[in-house]
Design an enzyme around this catalytic site. Structure first.
Site, mmCIF file in Angstrom:
data_model
loop_
_atom_site.group_PDB
_atom_site.id
_atom_site.type_symbol
_atom_site.label_atom_id
_atom_site.label_comp_id
_atom_site.label_asym_id
_atom_site.label_seq_id
_atom_site.Cartn_x
_atom_site.Cartn_y
_atom_site.Cartn_z
ATOM 1 N N SER A 184 0.859 -1.182 0.000
ATOM 2 C CA SER A 184 0.000 0.000 0.000
ATOM 3 C C SER A 184 0.901 1.239 0.000
ATOM 4 O O SER A 184 1.965 1.238 -0.622
ATOM 5 C CB SER A 184 -0.940 -0.044 1.212
ATOM 6 O OG SER A 184 -1.765 1.105 1.237
ATOM 7 N N TYR A 207 -3.686 7.504 -7.988
ATOM 8 C CA TYR A 207 -2.704 6.600 -7.385
ATOM 9 C C TYR A 207 -2.983 6.436 -5.896
ATOM 10 O O TYR A 207 -3.069 5.313 -5.385
ATOM 11 C CB TYR A 207 -1.275 7.122 -7.591
ATOM 12 C CG TYR A 207 -0.247 6.272 -6.878
ATOM 13 C CD1 TYR A 207 0.203 5.087 -7.441
ATOM 14 C CD2 TYR A 207 0.237 6.639 -5.623
ATOM 15 C CE1 TYR A 207 1.131 4.287 -6.787
ATOM 16 C CE2 TYR A 207 1.156 5.853 -4.954
ATOM 17 C CZ TYR A 207 1.597 4.678 -5.532
ATOM 18 O OH TYR A 207 2.497 3.884 -4.867
ATOM 19 N N LYS A 211 -4.432 3.058 -3.568
ATOM 20 C CA LYS A 211 -3.812 2.477 -2.383
ATOM 21 C C LYS A 211 -4.789 2.460 -1.199
ATOM 22 O O LYS A 211 -4.719 1.575 -0.344
ATOM 23 C CB LYS A 211 -2.539 3.249 -2.026
ATOM 24 C CG LYS A 211 -1.442 3.118 -3.079
ATOM 25 C CD LYS A 211 -1.068 1.668 -3.327
ATOM 26 C CE LYS A 211 0.016 1.500 -4.358
ATOM 27 N NZ LYS A 211 0.426 0.091 -4.562
#
Length: 352
Positions: A184, A207, A211
């Site tokens: 992550s 992005y 995560k």
């Protein structure tokens, strides 16, 4: 103990990245030296896969010098192509009877550049925050894969999830100590994800949002994987380190300026500026090789470094708000793709 008991098979996705290659290096050190170790590197292209294999071989020859058998294979896989994932599953099931470790190191971004004015303001006013939670990286909005899904969503979360769901019963349940390790990020704040945009097509922080999805997907699946298949799943974050993916937006001056700010941030007390890929790989390899049945799986294991450069672990609680909604969405989407991919198998190549 049989020879099979002393054989570990690891898949490392994104092996050619700074983090991926260092996960491989650290794995050479942490898996007992007399064990047989098979490392399956993944890449979108054959030259990159072979380059990664040669780098890992060289590291073993010059540094670890393992006593047991060390062997390699490669898996050509593109997480933004569902047919490619299905073909990779077919290859794995054809050539292996088990998988022990699976590192999900997917880190696709759709960056368009840097807002240098904003970057200057942030680094002058709060350099630690600017180097930890930057808002000056410009990301494209609405980028789709050829499969019609959000590209970052598919590459970083759904594609790897589909791979896990495809091999957890057929391969990973055959290992007595199977482990899945998601990578992550320190930047996976809840505010980066909208539940009205789970494919991140309207997001300018896709992005970071991907995560956050990784965190929620982990929380909603780790218990079932353990009770149903005996698989331990962990989520980790590598902190801040030099990443090859952003080099194209930097010249030598700005690159070394960035490194200087990283060291300043570490000196000022930030635990997350690992800088080196080796330190960044600490948490992923730790949960793979050193945790036991009593270790918590509902937290995020973080790679951290002291101001003196000494690595350590710093764990974080995860806000699980919305995890059930995320799982329901992923399960429905998986069913759709199961139907689309039925009977689509591509017979590719053999081992390296």
């Amino acid at each position: 103990m049989t020879a099979e008991d002393n054989h570990r098979i690891a898949i490392i996705t994104g092996t050619s990245s700074n983090l991926g290659i260092n996960i491989a290096y650290r794995l050479l050190r942490e898996v007992p030296s007399d064990y047989r170790l098979t490392i399956i590197v993944t890449s979108r292209t054959l030259p990159k896969a072979i380059e990664s294999i040669e780098s890992i071989k060289k590291y073993d020859e010059t540094t670890t010098k393992r006593k047991g058998i060390l062997e390699f294979d490669y898996l050509l896989i593109e997480f933004t192509n569902m047919v490619s994932i299905r073909a990779a599953v077919y290859e794995l099931e054809k050539n292996y009877t088990k998988i022990d470790y699976l590192f999900i190191n997917a880190a696709q971004g759709v960056y368009a550049g840097i807002d240098w004015i904003q970057a200057t303001k942030e680094n002058l006013t709060n350099p630690v925050k600017a180097c930890t939670y930057p808002t000056y990286k410009i990301q494209k909005i609405g980028v789709k894969s050829k499969d019609g899904m959000g590209l970052v969503f598919q590459a970083n979360v759904f594609g790897p999830y589909y791979l896990i769901e495809s091999i957890c019963q057929s391969l990973m349940s055959n290992s007595p100590d199977a482990r899945i390790i998601w990578i992550s990020s320190i930047m996976s704040k809840p505010s980066y994800l909208s539940f009205n945009d789970l494919q991140l097509l309207e997001s300018d922080v896709s992005y970071e949002g991907s995560k956050r999805l990784v965190d929620l997907l982990h929380l909603s699946t780790f218990e079932t994987l353990k009770t149903k298949y005996g698989i331990k799943q962990y989520v980790t974050q590598p902190g801040i380190f030099t990443s090859f993916s952003f080099f194209k937006f930097l010249n030598p001056f700005t690159f070394y300026g960035m490194l200087l700010l990283f060291y300043i941030s570490r000196f000022l007390g930030s635990p997350w500026h690992n800088i080196s890929g080796w330190n960044a790989a600490n948490a992923p390899v730790f949960v793979c090789t050193k945790t036991d049945d009593d270790s918590r799986q509902d937290i995020k294991y973080g790679s951290a470094t002291s101001h003196k450069g000494v690595e350590y672990l710093k764990n974080m609680e995860i806000d699980g708000t919305g995890k059930d909604d995320v799982l329901n969405y992923f399960q429905l989407l998986k069913k759709e793709w199961d139907d689309k991919l039925r009977d689509q198998i591509v017979d590719t190549r053999r081992a390296y």
